[in-house]
Design an enzyme around this catalytic site. Structure first.
Site, mmCIF file in Angstrom:
data_model
loop_
_atom_site.group_PDB
_atom_site.id
_atom_site.type_symbol
_atom_site.label_atom_id
_atom_site.label_comp_id
_atom_site.label_asym_id
_atom_site.label_seq_id
_atom_site.Cartn_x
_atom_site.Cartn_y
_atom_site.Cartn_z
ATOM 1 N N ASN A 1 -12.350 -6.404 11.879
ATOM 2 C CA ASN A 1 -11.368 -7.262 11.211
ATOM 3 C C ASN A 1 -9.944 -6.792 11.519
ATOM 4 O OD1 ASN A 1 -9.903 -8.736 9.309
ATOM 5 N ND2 ASN A 1 -10.487 -7.401 7.604
ATOM 6 N N GLY B 1 -5.526 -2.914 -4.110
ATOM 7 C CA GLY B 1 -6.287 -3.450 -2.990
ATOM 8 C C GLY B 1 -5.675 -4.713 -2.392
ATOM 9 N N GLN C 1 3.692 -5.977 -6.353
ATOM 10 C CA GLN C 1 2.367 -5.533 -6.775
ATOM 11 C C GLN C 1 2.585 -4.105 -7.290
ATOM 12 O OE1 GLN C 1 -0.446 -4.304 -3.807
ATOM 13 N NE2 GLN C 1 -2.227 -4.941 -4.992
ATOM 14 N N ARG D 1 -2.221 8.148 3.915
ATOM 15 C CA ARG D 1 -2.644 8.861 5.116
ATOM 16 C C ARG D 1 -1.482 9.241 6.049
ATOM 17 N NH1 ARG D 1 -7.252 4.372 6.235
ATOM 18 N NH2 ARG D 1 -5.833 3.177 4.910
ATOM 19 N N ALA E 1 44.966 16.707 31.412
ATOM 20 C CA ALA E 1 43.903 17.576 30.889
ATOM 21 C C ALA E 1 44.385 18.300 29.644
ATOM 22 C CB ALA E 1 43.509 18.585 31.961
ATOM 23 N N GLY F 1 0.846 -1.205 0.000
ATOM 24 C CA GLY F 1 0.000 0.000 0.000
ATOM 25 C C GLY F 1 0.878 1.251 0.000
ATOM 26 N N ALA G 1 54.271 18.583 30.601
ATOM 27 C CA ALA G 1 53.059 19.357 30.293
ATOM 28 C C ALA G 1 53.371 20.414 29.247
ATOM 29 C CB ALA G 1 52.528 20.006 31.561
ATOM 30 N N ASN H 1 45.488 14.159 14.779
ATOM 31 C CA ASN H 1 45.479 12.989 13.894
ATOM 32 C C ASN H 1 45.325 13.343 12.423
ATOM 33 O OD1 ASN H 1 42.873 13.880 14.474
ATOM 34 N ND2 ASN H 1 41.981 11.864 14.121
ATOM 35 N N TYR H 2 44.926 14.570 12.135
ATOM 36 C CA TYR H 2 44.589 14.925 10.749
ATOM 37 C C TYR H 2 45.581 15.953 10.230
ATOM 38 C CZ TYR H 2 41.539 16.186 6.812
ATOM 39 O OH TYR H 2 41.023 16.413 5.572
HETATM 40 C C1 UD1 Z 1 -7.690 -3.288 6.105
HETATM 41 C C2 UD1 Z 1 -8.968 -4.139 5.931
HETATM 42 C C3 UD1 Z 1 -9.910 -3.839 7.101
HETATM 43 C C4 UD1 Z 1 -9.214 -4.125 8.418
HETATM 44 C C5 UD1 Z 1 -7.893 -3.349 8.518
HETATM 45 C C6 UD1 Z 1 -7.110 -3.820 9.725
HETATM 46 C C7 UD1 Z 1 -9.331 -4.406 3.519
HETATM 47 C C8 UD1 Z 1 -10.139 -3.969 2.366
HETATM 48 N N1 UD1 Z 1 -9.613 -3.807 4.691
HETATM 49 O O1 UD1 Z 1 -8.080 -1.932 6.000
HETATM 50 O O2 UD1 Z 1 -11.078 -4.620 6.998
HETATM 51 O O3 UD1 Z 1 -10.071 -3.784 9.492
HETATM 52 O O4 UD1 Z 1 -7.076 -3.583 7.345
HETATM 53 O O5 UD1 Z 1 -6.029 -2.980 9.966
HETATM 54 O O6 UD1 Z 1 -8.513 -5.270 3.411
HETATM 55 N N2 UD1 Z 1 -1.847 -3.283 0.807
HETATM 56 C C9 UD1 Z 1 -1.221 -3.861 -0.270
HETATM 57 N N3 UD1 Z 1 -1.693 -3.594 -1.512
HETATM 58 C C10 UD1 Z 1 -2.777 -2.797 -1.733
HETATM 59 C C11 UD1 Z 1 -3.421 -2.230 -0.614
HETATM 60 C C12 UD1 Z 1 -2.932 -2.501 0.647
HETATM 61 O O7 UD1 Z 1 -0.232 -4.574 -0.138
HETATM 62 O O8 UD1 Z 1 -3.139 -2.618 -2.899
HETATM 63 C C13 UD1 Z 1 -1.302 -3.553 2.148
HETATM 64 C C14 UD1 Z 1 -0.913 -2.288 2.894
HETATM 65 O O9 UD1 Z 1 0.458 -1.986 2.672
HETATM 66 C C15 UD1 Z 1 -1.207 -2.615 4.344
HETATM 67 C C16 UD1 Z 1 -2.307 -3.668 4.262
HETATM 68 O O10 UD1 Z 1 -2.308 -4.142 2.945
HETATM 69 O O11 UD1 Z 1 -0.091 -3.141 4.996
HETATM 70 C C17 UD1 Z 1 -3.669 -3.096 4.620
HETATM 71 O O12 UD1 Z 1 -3.987 -2.060 3.717
HETATM 72 P P1 UD1 Z 1 -4.690 -0.718 4.195
HETATM 73 O O13 UD1 Z 1 -4.903 0.131 3.011
HETATM 74 O O14 UD1 Z 1 -3.962 -0.143 5.334
HETATM 75 O O15 UD1 Z 1 -6.089 -1.312 4.678
HETATM 76 P P2 UD1 Z 1 -7.077 -0.709 5.761
HETATM 77 O O16 UD1 Z 1 -7.840 0.392 5.150
HETATM 78 O O17 UD1 Z 1 -6.363 -0.423 7.007
HETATM 79 CA CA CA Z 2 -4.257 -0.337 7.610
#
Ligand code: UD1
Ligand code: CA
Length: 470
Positions: free
Chosen positions: A170, A78, A73, A15, A380, A11, A423, A386-387
């Site tokens: 979750n 997602g 990726q 934020r 003291a 990701g 000294a 050194n340089y």
């Molecule tokens: C995600 C879950 C949410 C859960 C929360 C827990 C989904 C849709 N939502 O939300 O239900 O409560 O985590 O913390 O999964 N990442 C990728 N590739 C991407 C997008 C994200 O590798 O395309 C990785 C990010 O780097 C991160 C993790 O997946 O480490 C979670 O992604 P993030 O966007 O933080 O998900 P949340 O909105 O926190």
């Molecule tokens: Ca997260």
């Protein structure tokens, strides 16, 4: 049970408002991804697959561990898409795939172990680790029917007002049997966000009558996912408290935990006393019975037993042996070795030098690129020059030498065993063992100089006033 771990870390972390990839932001000295990896390590998986994005190189350089493979990726489409990318690297693995988010660094191996054993006992094809959040915020909500059977995970953005009130959420940790991985391709694009949600996999499994489970374990604190700097700060405070608690448990005395900063992995022996505002960073180890006074920073230091480090001293990548005394206001720069019972006192800087057992440099000195033997006294104001403007040169001071105050040692130079340096000397040539070296201007006393000066002044005054009268 055969296990492979997949950590999602591709990701962009929008934020965080940062140029650093989110999973590389540090807590207590280590990137959050490293903390996740360390927890996972304890589960002894056959393999760890990390899904990374465009910042591939930075991430692979910043974390370490065994049996890791990276999967790219390219575009963060997602969490569902991220896991799909990892499938190729599974090489037809048969067993359980444990999925974790790279942005939840407080997760412990114990909680994940309990989750895996519940999932295994129930024979789940897909299971989810959930927790209860006082403030469910941006977490996905676990939606159960009236009998308590979990049906789906709804992301906060897509939740109705009623669903938003649900406090069971979750964690982003899933256990998926390899046979259920084919369901991943059934995840549809979430139009609102333009992403494939891994959370949809759960609902797909339920609808196809696969065995599923949601296990509510762990605390809100432990399961915390970090999306913002404020959350990072909260998580770091939690981790810091845990580190200090463990040290106290192990016999360390800490006067003010709130102002003591200890990186994860730092080791401290029993009966060591930490005053307020002490920073212990990196791969630092401190022995037993030491006293570390206020405002001390030790980064990558190896400190023996019963060492005293007085106020406002800095130690970087150096070794200090037992019973030595450092500070106040001392600076040990990288590559310094301080022998047992040695003393590096007020305003002394040591760089890339070794100081023998029992040697003392108590005040105002610079010792750089030097090898100093044992039981040497460094007066003291001694400076190793050194340089020479081009390169660094070595100074050798052998055992039992006495260096008088305010000496400059123009390197390269050697002072032989048991020699004395007067000294105020500027030493440009080697001093043979046992010799006395004096390299300073000879003193001259001019008798009655002060009286003559006074007489000169009064005759001058008389001359000026007689001129005025003219
Ligand atoms: C995600 C879950 C949410 C859960 C929360 C827990 C989904 C849709 N939502 O939300 O239900 O409560 O985590 O913390 O999964 N990442 C990728 N590739 C991407 C997008 C994200 O590798 O395309 C990785 C990010 O780097 C991160 C993790 O997946 O480490 C979670 O992604 P993030 O966007 O933080 O998900 P949340 O909105 O926190
Ligand atoms: Ca997260």
């Amino acid at each position: 049970m055969k296990l492979v771990c997949v950590i999602l870390a591709a990701g962009i972390g929008k934020r965080m408002n940062s140029s650093i990839p989110k999973v590389l932001h540090t807590l207590c000295g280590k990137p959050m991804l490293q903390h996740v990896l360390n927890a996972v390590e304890k589960l002894k998986p056959e393999k760890k697959i990390i899904v990374v994005g465009k910042r591939y190189d930075e991430i692979t350089r910043a974390v370490s561990g065994s049996l890791i493979s990276y999967v790219l990726q390219k575009i963060p489409k997602g969490t569902g898409d991220a896991l799909l990318k990892a499938v190729g690297a599974l090489d037809n693995f048969k067993g359980t795939i444990l999925v974790l988010n790279g942005d939840a660094p407080l997760v412990t191996a114990d909680t994940v172990k309990s989750f895996l054993s519940l999932s295994e006992k129930n024979g789940d094809a897909v299971s989810v680790l959930s927790f209860t959040a006082e403030n469910p915020g941006a977490y996905g909500r676990i939606i159960r029917d009236t009998s308590g059977y979990a049906l789906q995970i709804i992301e906060e953005k897509d939740a109705t007002r009623e669903q938003k009130k649900v406090k069971e959420v979750n964690s982003g940790i899933y256990a998926i049997r390899s046979e259920a991985l084919n369901l991943l391709s059934r995840i549809k694009l979430n139009r609102a966000k333009g992403e494939y949600y891994l959370t949809d996999l759960f609902e797909i499994a339920v609808k196809r009558n696969a065995k599923t489970g949601v296990y509510c374990l762990g605390s809100e604190e432990e399961m915390m996912g970090i999306n913002t700097r404020r959350e990072l700060l909260t998580a770091e405070k939690v981790m810091q408290q845990k580190i200090i608690d463990a040290l106290i448990e192990g016999g360390v005395k800490c006067i003010d935990p709130a102002s003591t900063y200890v990186h994860s992995g730092v080791k401290i022996g029993a009966d060591t006393l930490l005053y307020p505002n002490v920073y212990l960073e990196g791969d630092t180890g401190i022995g037993r019975g030491c006293t570390i006074y206020p405002n001390v920073r030790i980064t990558e230091g190896t400190i023996g037993n019963n060492v005293t480090i007085k106020d406002s001293s800095v130690i970087e990548n150096s070794i200090v042996k037992q019973n030595a005394q450092i500070g106040p206001f001392a600076h040990l720069r990288p590559g310094s070795f301080i022998g047992s019972n040695a003393k590096i006192g007020n305003f002394v800087e040591v760089k890339k030098s070794s100081i023998g057992n029992g040697t003392k440099a108590s005040h105002l000195s610079y010792i750089g690129d030097a090898v100093v033997g044992k039981d040497v006294n460094i007066g003291a104001g001694t400076i190793t020059c050194n340089y020479d403007g081009k390169q660094k040169n070595k100074t050798e001071i052998h055992d039992g030498v006495f260096i008088g105050s305010d000496t400059q040692l123009i390197a390269p130079v050697k002072v032989g065993k048991g020699a004395y340096v007067g000294a105020g000397s500027t030493i440009t040539e080697d001093v043979p063992p046992g010799a006395l070296a004096i390299g300073r201007g000879k003193q001259r006393n001019i008798r009655n100089w002060a009286r003559k000066r006074r007489a000169n002044i009064s005759s001058l005054v008389a001359e000026v006033s007689s001129r005025r009268r003219d």
